[in-house]
Motif scaffolding. Structure first.
Motif, short mmCIF file in Angstrom:
data_model
loop_
_atom_site.label_atom_id
_atom_site.label_comp_id
_atom_site.label_asym_id
_atom_site.label_seq_id
_atom_site.Cartn_x
_atom_site.Cartn_y
_atom_site.Cartn_z
N GLY A 16 0.79 -1.23 0.00
CA GLY A 16 0.00 0.00 0.00
C GLY A 16 0.81 1.26 0.00
N LEU A 17 2.16 1.13 0.00
CA LEU A 17 3.01 2.32 0.03
C LEU A 17 3.82 2.39 -1.26
N PRO A 18 3.85 3.55 -1.93
CA PRO A 18 4.63 3.67 -3.14
C PRO A 18 6.12 3.73 -2.81
N ILE A 19 6.92 2.88 -3.45
CA ILE A 19 8.35 2.86 -3.21
C ILE A 19 9.06 3.07 -4.52
N CYS A 20 10.12 3.85 -4.50
CA CYS A 20 10.79 4.21 -5.74
C CYS A 20 12.25 3.80 -5.71
N LYS A 132 12.22 6.18 9.76
CA LYS A 132 11.98 7.49 10.34
C LYS A 132 11.09 8.25 9.38
N VAL A 133 9.90 8.63 9.82
CA VAL A 133 8.89 9.18 8.91
C VAL A 133 8.68 10.67 9.17
N TYR A 134 8.94 11.44 8.13
CA TYR A 134 8.64 12.87 8.17
C TYR A 134 7.26 13.11 7.59
N THR A 180 0.93 10.54 0.09
CA THR A 180 0.56 11.75 0.86
C THR A 180 1.73 12.69 1.05
N GLY A 181 2.90 12.31 0.52
CA GLY A 181 4.06 13.19 0.63
C GLY A 181 4.95 12.92 1.83
N GLU A 182 4.65 11.88 2.61
CA GLU A 182 5.51 11.55 3.74
C GLU A 182 6.85 11.03 3.26
#
Length: 424
Positions: A16-20, A132-134, A180-182
């Motif tokens: 569910g999380l976009p990873i690049c 670590k999530v900003y 969401t830009g995190e």
């Protein structure tokens, strides 16, 4: 100012999380700008800045698996740098009072979340990581994006600056950005405990052990205090080594505190295996002469305002002030480690200790010692700093010298007899 550039062709979905993909940084232009840092999903641009990093991070787009939530915290940052209020009985000349400054430290508005995880593919498969999530711009504003980009670029630079990576800094392995830009930065999991966690545990042990048995076996007590002293010295050895490495590579930390030091263990019996590592480099400052000549960045404006108020005007003076400013923060951290683990819960905390040293005694450590000596709750902390004929107080006084020009450099602190353990 950093800006976010989205390149959808690199996006992949995992849990569910976009990873690049993580790509090596380059100095090629993006939309007319001269600089970019390329990271998994994070493309940062900075106007007119020449900097190159050759560090390669994780390249597999499906490398990460996210685990459970570990907690959250806020960055500690210096919000102002105000002068002491002098009085007729202060005992300082007018020139000295002009040099005295206190750091007003507060918790920043950007909240960081931590998650456990691991690398699922590639050569590092199975490696445990801490995410670590900003927060994205909507939740954390532009400051969060700048902090994430600054931490990324600082780690990438430090990890590519020499053949051997310093063991006293956390290691960045990669990361990604969500829809969401995190900003998710993945660090090798070398420990979940902070120096603050250790100090809290040690203080609680002092609280439960001492009152419960007024006739505590003197030999057992001596062993316990001896192990604690060695453990604290080992922590500060790691802190000073990490800071010396950063300073040698022209980087300031600027966010030193108990929560910014990661420990691989908080068991005092395992002190021989303890490694303390610095984290939280979001406010790190490039202090090379070439960078200083270009003017302050957004995250370093406060540092240079304090520098100007202390009389640092040209690049050489600013560089010296920057190093000294880090050493002042390290001195406050040293005082925390010297007191809190040796005191019962509630007897002392970081803010009370800072007010005691800065406001009450205006950085006169001998006067502070006499005050603490009269309080039985602080006696073990005083004895610790008294080791080696007062070597701890000597070091602390030097690091908290009101005149920034007289503070020691990180390498001198690292080799001080108290830090090397020669006094134990």
């Amino acid at each position: 100012m950093y800006s976010l550039i989205s390149l959808p062709k690199f996006r992949h979905q995992i849990q569910g999380l976009p990873i690049c993909n993580c790509i090596k940084t380059s100095s090629s232009g993006v939309h007319g700008l001269n600089f970019r840092v390329e990271f998994p999903g994070i493309f940062r641009t900075r106007q007119s800045q020449q900097w190159r990093c050759s560090a390669s991070l994780i390249t597999d787009p499906e490398a990460f698996q996210v685990g459970r939530f570990l907690g959250s915290y806020g960055f500690m940052n210096i919000t102002s740098y105000s002068g002491f209020q002098g009085g007729i009985n202060v005992g300082y000349s007018s020139e000295d009072v002009g040099k005295l400054r206190t750091q007003d430290v507060g918790e920043g508005s950007v909240k960081i979340r931590l998650y456990e995880g691991r690398i699922a593919q590639g050569p590092l498969r199975g490696t445990s990581v801490i995410f670590k999530v900003y927060p994205g711009q909507k939740a954390g504003g532009a400051e969060a994006d700048m902090m994430a980009a600054n931490e990324l670029s600082t780690h990438a630079f430090l990890q590519s600056s020499s053949k051997e990576i310093c063991q006293n800094l956390v290691i960045l392995l990669g990361g990604f950005e969500t829809k969401t830009g995190e900003q998710w930065l993945a660090f090798r999991n070398d420990g979940r405990y902070s120096a603050a966690d250790y100090a809290k545990t040690a203080s609680e042990k002092m609280t439960t052990a001492l009152p419960a048995d007024a006739f505590w076996n003197p030999f057992e007590r001596e062993q316990t205090i001896g192990r604690r002293r060695y453990f604290v010295v080992r922590i500060f050895q790691g802190i000073s080594s990490g800071l010396a490495y950063m300073h040698d590579h022209d980087r300031l930390h600027q966010s030193l505190g108990p929560a910014s030091v990661v420990l691989n263990t908080k068991s005092e019996r395992e002190a021989a295996y303890l490694i303390a590592r610095l984290r939280d480099l979001a406010f790190s400052v490039d202090i090379s002469l070439s960078s200083l000549e270009k003017g302050p960045g957004t995250l370093s404006e406060g540092l240079w305002r304090r520098g100007i108020s202390a009389g640092a005007f040209n690049p050489i003076e600013k560089r010296a002030f920057g190093f000294a400013d880090d050493m002042y923060e390290a001195g406050l951290l040293f005082s925390y480690l010297a007191f809190v683990p040796f005191c019962e819960t509630g007897a002392m905390d970081s803010f009370s200790l800072q007010r005691l040293l800065e406001s009450t005694f205006q950085l006169d450590l001998q006067a502070a010692r006499e005050y603490c000596l009269a309080d039985d709750r602080l006696l073990e902390a005083v004895k610790f700093l008294d080791l080696g004929d007062g070597a701890g107080w000597e070091l602390l006084q030097a690091m908290l010298n009101p005149d920034f020009r007289k503070r020691p450099i990180a390498e001198a602190v690292r080799s001080h007899r108290f830090v090397t353990g020669a006094v134990l």
